[in-house]
Motif scaffolding. Structure first.
Motif, PDB file in Angstrom:
ATOM      1  N   ALA A 294     111.460   5.175   9.721  1.00 41.69           N
ATOM      2  CA  ALA A 294     111.606   3.879  10.393  1.00 41.69           C
ATOM      3  C   ALA A 294     110.260   3.368  10.897  1.00 41.69           C
ATOM      4  O   ALA A 294     109.919   2.190  10.729  1.00 41.69           O
ATOM      5  CB  ALA A 294     112.591   3.993  11.552  1.00 41.69           C
ATOM      6  N   GLU A 295     109.503   4.256  11.533  1.00 36.46           N
ATOM      7  CA  GLU A 295     108.182   3.853  12.034  1.00 36.46           C
ATOM      8  C   GLU A 295     107.244   3.523  10.877  1.00 36.46           C
ATOM      9  O   GLU A 295     106.472   2.551  10.953  1.00 36.46           O
ATOM     10  CB  GLU A 295     107.592   4.975  12.887  1.00 36.46           C
ATOM     11  N   ALA A 296     107.314   4.318   9.790  1.00 33.89           N
ATOM     12  CA  ALA A 296     106.460   4.061   8.632  1.00 33.89           C
ATOM     13  C   ALA A 296     106.761   2.690   8.028  1.00 33.89           C
ATOM     14  O   ALA A 296     105.841   1.937   7.659  1.00 33.89           O
ATOM     15  CB  ALA A 296     106.651   5.162   7.588  1.00 33.89           C
ATOM     16  N   GLU A 297     108.059   2.365   7.914  1.00 37.05           N
ATOM     17  CA  GLU A 297     108.448   1.076   7.344  1.00 37.05           C
ATOM     18  C   GLU A 297     107.979  -0.067   8.234  1.00 37.05           C
ATOM     19  O   GLU A 297     107.517  -1.113   7.737  1.00 37.05           O
ATOM     20  CB  GLU A 297     109.965   1.022   7.183  1.00 37.05           C
ATOM     21  N   GLU A 298     108.051   0.090   9.541  1.00 32.92           N
ATOM     22  CA  GLU A 298     107.591  -0.948  10.476  1.00 32.92           C
ATOM     23  C   GLU A 298     106.100  -1.190  10.334  1.00 32.92           C
ATOM     24  O   GLU A 298     105.636  -2.340  10.340  1.00 32.92           O
ATOM     25  CB  GLU A 298     107.929  -0.519  11.906  1.00 32.92           C
ATOM     26  N   ARG A 299     105.327  -0.089  10.189  1.00 32.61           N
ATOM     27  CA  ARG A 299     103.874  -0.221  10.037  1.00 32.61           C
ATOM     28  C   ARG A 299     103.520  -0.862   8.687  1.00 32.61           C
ATOM     29  O   ARG A 299     102.569  -1.639   8.579  1.00 32.61           O
ATOM     30  CB  ARG A 299     103.200   1.141  10.170  1.00 32.61           C
ATOM     31  N   ARG A 300     104.294  -0.516   7.631  1.00 33.04           N
ATOM     32  CA  ARG A 300     104.016  -1.113   6.324  1.00 33.04           C
ATOM     33  C   ARG A 300     104.275  -2.632   6.351  1.00 33.04           C
ATOM     34  O   ARG A 300     103.530  -3.404   5.741  1.00 33.04           O
ATOM     35  CB  ARG A 300     104.873  -0.452   5.247  1.00 33.04           C
ATOM     36  N   GLU A 301     105.322  -3.047   7.038  1.00 34.58           N
ATOM     37  CA  GLU A 301     105.600  -4.478   7.164  1.00 34.58           C
ATOM     38  C   GLU A 301     104.475  -5.191   7.917  1.00 34.58           C
ATOM     39  O   GLU A 301     104.082  -6.309   7.574  1.00 34.58           O
ATOM     40  CB  GLU A 301     106.933  -4.689   7.884  1.00 34.58           C
ATOM     41  N   GLU A 302     103.962  -4.535   8.953  1.00 33.44           N
ATOM     42  CA  GLU A 302     102.835  -5.104   9.695  1.00 33.44           C
ATOM     43  C   GLU A 302     101.612  -5.242   8.794  1.00 33.44           C
ATOM     44  O   GLU A 302     100.908  -6.263   8.828  1.00 33.44           O
ATOM     45  CB  GLU A 302     102.513  -4.218  10.900  1.00 33.44           C
ATOM     46  N   ALA A 303     101.376  -4.209   7.968  1.00 35.89           N
ATOM     47  CA  ALA A 303     100.238  -4.260   7.033  1.00 35.89           C
ATOM     48  C   ALA A 303     100.411  -5.393   6.024  1.00 35.89           C
ATOM     49  O   ALA A 303      99.454  -6.107   5.697  1.00 35.89           O
ATOM     50  CB  ALA A 303     100.088  -2.922   6.304  1.00 35.89           C
TER      51      ALA A 303
END
Length: 463
Positions: A294-303
């Motif tokens: 979940a955290e990884a997906e959130e960071r990828r969306e931010e990127a």
């Protein structure tokens, strides 16, 4: 519209790897993907000539004359396929021409008064002298109305010949030819609009004018999204098409509006994207080091959001005019112009046609106007302009090169064939004019090539 410096360097490098590449280097200007190139147009013209003069020639011509109908409810319009190509596709070619004209006036070889005076003077001479020679043969005859055939030059073929000497001639040669070609083509389009428009419907022109002003308004508001511009451009075309004025005028008119400067300078781009780039790197690292999905997906969306911002800023550094030319050029070079040649080159070679053309005022006037009138008018007018002090010979350009520019200006293929279809009602006159245009273009192309070859050889000896 000729081989760019970077592409020229790439082609030269290939010659070190293969003997065939050395030969390809010579013909590359005729098939350059990123430029308006004459190779596909030449091949299509040869195919059309062969097929028209084959046993299936009559069926081939009927194929292009077959009506293509557009219907919406009770409304419908039917025109021959060849006319749809001329009216609906050729404006894309002239859209590029209009864009190039504006770029030359704003930031190219026409951006200052003295540099503009040289090609402008040449264009005036390159219009007056050919028309005068044509009328000298045809004044008082039923072919007098065809004087517009010698009014313009073929941009694709002429610039392709100059591009064969990209590394051996000064850059100013291409700049002068491009400016001359752009002005010359505008003259040709004005001839179409004024001399070969029978009836004008003002209400359609009003529609085109309103849509045109709409484009101007969006540009002043610095509207970015392309869809409104495309839709308004189509309305401009519909208005011009319905008015009776030839639709190619719409292409030039819209091309003259395209911005030739970017919305964001490179300096401001660097200032604006530095923090988003840093934020992208942080988000990307955080995504790779995240403990759960979940955290990884959130960071990828931010990127991805940061990348979207950077992408839009990078797009803002691009000129709208340059971007449109880059997108349209391959389609125009490899589809629009070849289709024009396939549908409009209809010369039936026969002993009777050739014998008649050798003595007919129409063909003699076309050949004299293009082969003699173009170089004589361009050279004479530019010489007078420089002698009077109103213009200056561009740096590195010799009078031999100027004569070469005037020579290739006699290649009147595309627009000359275009005007011949409009100027003559009798098929035999159109065919005779087309044969003369073909002969004059071959002679002019060969003459221009020889002049550039001699000028390049002398320039090489001097160094």
């Amino acid at each position: 519209m000729a081989l760019s410096s970077r592409l020229s360097g790439r082609v030269a490098a290939r010659a070190h790897h293969s003997p065939a590449a050395a030969f390809l280097q010579k013909i590359e200007p005729f098939f350059a993907i990123g430029q308006i190139s004459g190779g596909p147009l030449l091949l299509a013209s040869i195919v059309a000539l062969v097929v028209v003069n084959s046993p299936i020639g009559a069926d081939y011509v009927r194929l292009w004359d077959r009506p293509v109908e557009i219907r919406y409810g009770a409304w419908s319009i039917a025109r021959p396929a060849a006319e749809w190509i001329n009216d609906a596709l050729m404006p894309l070619f002239f859209l590029i021409i209009g864009t190039e004209v504006k770029r030359e006036f704003v930031k190219g070889s026409l951006s200052s008064l003295r540099t503009a005076a040289f090609p402008v003077a040449g264009a005036i001479g390159g219009l007056i002298v050919p028309v005068a020679l044509y009328l000298a043969f045809n004044h008082g005859t039923d072919t007098q109305h065809g004087w517009g055939v010698v009014a313009a030059m073929d941009t694709a073929f002429s610039l392709a010949i100059v591009a064969m000497f990209t590394t051996r001639l000064p850059p100013a040669v291409r700049a002068v030819l491009l400016a001359f070609a752009a002005i010359d083509d505008v003259f040709g389009l004005l001839v179409i609009a004024i001399a070969y428009t029978a009836t004008i419907h003002p209400w359609f022109l009003a529609i085109a004018g309103v849509a045109y002003l709409g484009i101007v308004g969006l540009l002043r508001l610095r509207w970015v999204a392309p869809i409104p511009y495309v839709l308004l451009g189509i309305v401009v075309w519909i208005g011009v098409f319905g008015s009776g004025v030839h639709a190619t005028i719409a292409g030039v008119a819209v091309g003259l509006l395209l911005p030739t400067s970017s919305r964001l300078s490179e300096r401001r781009f660097a200032e604006r994207v530095q923090r988003p780039v840093d934020a992208f790197q942080q988000a990307h690292r955080a995504a790779e080091q995240a403990d759960d999905d979940a955290e990884a997906e959130e960071r990828r969306e931010e990127a991805q959001q940061r990348l979207g911002y950077i992408h839009e800023m990078a797009a803002a550094t691009d000129e709208a005019a340059e971007r449109l030319v880059r997108v349209l050029t391959p389609w125009v070079s490899y589809i629009v112009l070849p289709l024009f040649a396939l549908s409009n080159v209809r010369i039936h070679f026969s002993p009777a046609l050739i014998a008649e053309a050798l003595h007919a005022p129409l063909s003699l006037g076309v050949v004299a106007g293009l082969v003699i009138g173009k170089p004589l008018g361009f050279l004479g007018a530019t010489w007078l302009a420089t002698r009077s002090g109103r213009a200056a010979l561009p740096e590195g350009v010799t009078w031999g090169m100027v004569l070469g520019i005037g020579g290739v200006a006699g290649i009147g293929f595309t627009i000359s064939l275009f005007i011949a279809e409009l100027a003559f009602e009798r098929p035999e006159q159109t065919e005779q004019a087309s044969l003369a245009i073909l002969a004059a273009s071959l002679i002019s192309g060969l003459f221009g090539y020889i002049m550039f070859w001699r000028a390049a050889a002398r320039d090489g000896d001097a160094h």
